[in-house]
Design a protein around this motif. Structure first.
Motif, mmCIF file in Angstrom:
data_model
loop_
_atom_site.group_PDB
_atom_site.id
_atom_site.type_symbol
_atom_site.label_atom_id
_atom_site.label_comp_id
_atom_site.label_asym_id
_atom_site.label_seq_id
_atom_site.Cartn_x
_atom_site.Cartn_y
_atom_site.Cartn_z
ATOM 1 N N ALA A 3 8.580 8.980 20.081
ATOM 2 C CA ALA A 3 7.268 9.429 19.617
ATOM 3 C C ALA A 3 7.248 10.906 19.252
ATOM 4 C CB ALA A 3 6.206 9.141 20.679
ATOM 5 N N THR A 4 8.265 11.651 19.643
ATOM 6 C CA THR A 4 8.321 13.072 19.287
ATOM 7 C C THR A 4 9.172 13.311 18.035
ATOM 8 O OG1 THR A 4 10.237 13.525 20.700
ATOM 9 C CG2 THR A 4 8.036 13.756 21.704
ATOM 10 N N ALA A 5 9.693 12.235 17.463
ATOM 11 C CA ALA A 5 10.557 12.357 16.282
ATOM 12 C C ALA A 5 9.767 12.829 15.071
ATOM 13 C CB ALA A 5 11.204 11.012 15.984
ATOM 14 N N ARG A 6 10.510 13.342 14.103
ATOM 15 C CA ARG A 6 9.920 13.777 12.839
ATOM 16 C C ARG A 6 10.509 12.940 11.711
ATOM 17 N NH1 ARG A 6 7.497 18.648 12.732
ATOM 18 N NH2 ARG A 6 8.215 19.175 10.636
ATOM 19 N N LEU A 7 9.678 12.638 10.730
ATOM 20 C CA LEU A 7 10.163 12.040 9.500
ATOM 21 C C LEU A 7 10.648 13.199 8.647
ATOM 22 C CD1 LEU A 7 10.536 9.542 7.750
ATOM 23 C CD2 LEU A 7 8.235 9.911 6.862
ATOM 24 N N GLU A 8 11.947 13.238 8.383
ATOM 25 C CA GLU A 8 12.544 14.373 7.691
ATOM 26 C C GLU A 8 13.017 13.984 6.296
ATOM 27 O OE1 GLU A 8 15.543 15.788 10.355
ATOM 28 O OE2 GLU A 8 14.057 16.478 11.814
ATOM 29 N N VAL A 9 13.168 14.984 5.462
ATOM 30 C CA VAL A 9 13.573 14.781 4.075
ATOM 31 C C VAL A 9 14.847 13.944 3.991
ATOM 32 C CG1 VAL A 9 14.376 15.970 1.993
ATOM 33 C CG2 VAL A 9 12.403 16.851 3.248
ATOM 34 N N ALA A 10 15.805 14.180 4.873
ATOM 35 C CA ALA A 10 17.077 13.465 4.848
ATOM 36 C C ALA A 10 16.908 11.966 5.096
ATOM 37 C CB ALA A 10 18.030 14.059 5.872
ATOM 38 N N MET A 11 15.780 11.543 5.655
ATOM 39 C CA MET A 11 15.537 10.132 5.959
ATOM 40 C C MET A 11 14.915 9.386 4.784
ATOM 41 S SD MET A 11 13.781 10.683 9.617
ATOM 42 C CE MET A 11 14.687 10.943 11.105
ATOM 43 N N LEU A 12 14.555 10.098 3.725
ATOM 44 C CA LEU A 12 13.840 9.510 2.602
ATOM 45 C C LEU A 12 14.775 9.236 1.436
ATOM 46 C CD1 LEU A 12 10.779 11.928 2.721
ATOM 47 C CD2 LEU A 12 10.981 9.705 3.797
ATOM 48 N N GLU A 13 14.410 8.255 0.613
ATOM 49 C CA GLU A 13 15.156 7.928 -0.600
ATOM 50 C C GLU A 13 14.554 8.673 -1.776
ATOM 51 O OE1 GLU A 13 17.785 5.744 -1.033
ATOM 52 O OE2 GLU A 13 17.863 5.465 1.137
ATOM 53 N N LYS A 14 15.376 9.162 -2.680
ATOM 54 C CA LYS A 14 14.898 9.841 -3.892
ATOM 55 C C LYS A 14 14.616 8.776 -4.961
ATOM 56 C CE LYS A 14 14.879 13.898 -6.234
ATOM 57 N NZ LYS A 14 14.016 14.971 -5.940
ATOM 58 N N VAL A 15 13.359 8.718 -5.425
ATOM 59 C CA VAL A 15 12.947 7.750 -6.438
ATOM 60 C C VAL A 15 12.023 8.446 -7.429
ATOM 61 C CG1 VAL A 15 11.760 5.564 -6.878
ATOM 62 C CG2 VAL A 15 13.065 5.848 -4.769
ATOM 63 N N PRO B 97 0.839 -1.209 0.000
ATOM 64 C CA PRO B 97 0.000 0.000 0.000
ATOM 65 C C PRO B 97 0.874 1.260 0.000
ATOM 66 C CG PRO B 97 -0.671 -1.507 1.742
ATOM 67 C CD PRO B 97 0.606 -2.039 1.173
ATOM 68 N N GLU B 98 0.316 2.341 -0.519
ATOM 69 C CA GLU B 98 1.034 3.604 -0.571
ATOM 70 C C GLU B 98 0.195 4.724 0.031
ATOM 71 O OE1 GLU B 98 3.432 2.864 -4.756
ATOM 72 O OE2 GLU B 98 1.797 4.313 -4.716
ATOM 73 N N VAL B 99 0.889 5.705 0.575
ATOM 74 C CA VAL B 99 0.245 6.941 1.012
ATOM 75 C C VAL B 99 1.030 8.087 0.384
ATOM 76 C CG1 VAL B 99 1.547 7.053 3.192
ATOM 77 C CG2 VAL B 99 -0.583 8.292 2.969
ATOM 78 N N LEU B 100 0.304 8.998 -0.229
ATOM 79 C CA LEU B 100 0.928 10.153 -0.873
ATOM 80 C C LEU B 100 0.798 11.380 0.025
ATOM 81 C CD1 LEU B 100 -0.514 9.712 -4.466
ATOM 82 C CD2 LEU B 100 1.741 9.039 -3.650
ATOM 83 N N ILE B 101 1.879 12.114 0.170
ATOM 84 C CA ILE B 101 1.880 13.355 0.947
ATOM 85 C C ILE B 101 2.438 14.442 0.040
ATOM 86 C CG2 ILE B 101 2.751 14.559 2.984
ATOM 87 C CD1 ILE B 101 3.055 11.816 4.326
ATOM 88 N N ASP B 102 1.735 15.534 -0.071
ATOM 89 C CA ASP B 102 2.178 16.652 -0.881
ATOM 90 C C ASP B 102 3.435 17.266 -0.273
ATOM 91 O OD1 ASP B 102 1.783 19.918 -1.377
ATOM 92 O OD2 ASP B 102 1.404 18.617 -3.112
ATOM 93 N N GLY B 103 4.381 17.622 -1.126
ATOM 94 C CA GLY B 103 5.644 18.188 -0.668
ATOM 95 C C GLY B 103 5.487 19.469 0.115
ATOM 96 N N VAL B 104 4.497 20.299 -0.259
ATOM 97 C CA VAL B 104 4.265 21.554 0.456
ATOM 98 C C VAL B 104 3.794 21.246 1.884
ATOM 99 C CG1 VAL B 104 2.855 23.639 0.522
ATOM 100 C CG2 VAL B 104 3.763 22.816 -1.654
ATOM 101 N N GLU B 105 2.907 20.281 2.022
ATOM 102 C CA GLU B 105 2.421 19.889 3.350
ATOM 103 C C GLU B 105 3.536 19.254 4.177
ATOM 104 O OE1 GLU B 105 -0.870 16.924 5.406
ATOM 105 O OE2 GLU B 105 -0.737 17.020 3.231
ATOM 106 N N PHE B 106 4.375 18.442 3.529
ATOM 107 C CA PHE B 106 5.454 17.748 4.232
ATOM 108 C C PHE B 106 6.537 18.726 4.669
ATOM 109 C CE2 PHE B 106 9.257 15.087 4.577
ATOM 110 C CZ PHE B 106 8.768 14.048 5.348
ATOM 111 N N GLY B 107 6.831 19.709 3.817
ATOM 112 C CA GLY B 107 7.873 20.685 4.142
ATOM 113 C C GLY B 107 9.212 20.009 4.325
ATOM 114 N N GLU B 108 9.902 20.339 5.395
ATOM 115 C CA GLU B 108 11.179 19.701 5.719
ATOM 116 C C GLU B 108 10.981 18.440 6.552
ATOM 117 O OE1 GLU B 108 14.304 20.504 4.624
ATOM 118 O OE2 GLU B 108 13.146 21.795 3.299
ATOM 119 N N GLY B 109 9.734 18.175 6.954
ATOM 120 C CA GLY B 109 9.439 16.971 7.725
ATOM 121 C C GLY B 109 8.093 17.064 8.408
#
Length: 125
Positions: A91-103, A41-53
């Motif tokens: 639980a207070t962590a953020r999913l940040e851009v640096a943690m993601l793979e570019k595909v 399954p996939e979930v899409l998040i808009d880049g503007v909403e995601f921001g830096e994380g």
């Protein structure tokens, strides 16, 4: 199983399947091609909403791996959620851009709940 996969689908498909299995089940990391080809399954998040994380609890709820932020926090406390092969422990962590793979022009991460529930998070930039 490997021999049958190679006979039916070919050597390239076998290599992709082995790479995906290694990433999903041994805690390794997948290459871009494996992240593209894995069925889940996939979930899409808009880049503007995601921001830096985004807060990890929000992403878990968005991915439907947790029913609420409280459920996400309880699951994190019980070490029930994973980002790639690593347990999410804060639980207070953020999913940040640096943690993601570019595909393919998007940022991708694989979240897991327990042993078998995987979700591909795609951040469209």
């Amino acid at each position: 199983a490997a021999e049958m996969t190679e006979r039916i689908h070919g050597a390239d498909a076998l290599a992709k399947a082995e790479s995906a299995a290694a990433a999903l089940f041994s805690g390794g990391t997948a290459d871009a091609e494996s992240l593209r080809s894995m069925e889940m399954p996939e979930v899409l998040i808009d880049g503007v909403e995601f921001g830096e994380g985004m807060p990890i609890v929000d992403v878990l709820v968005r991915a439907k791996l947790a029913s609420s932020k409280a459920d996400a926090r309880r699951g994190i406390d019980g070490r029930g959620f994973y980002l790639g092969g690593d347990a999410i422990t804060d639980a207070t962590a953020r999913l940040e851009v640096a943690m993601l793979e570019k595909v393919d022009g998007a940022l991708v991460a694989i979240l897991r709940k327990g042993k078998r529930n995987y979700v591909r998070v795609i951040v469209r930039t």
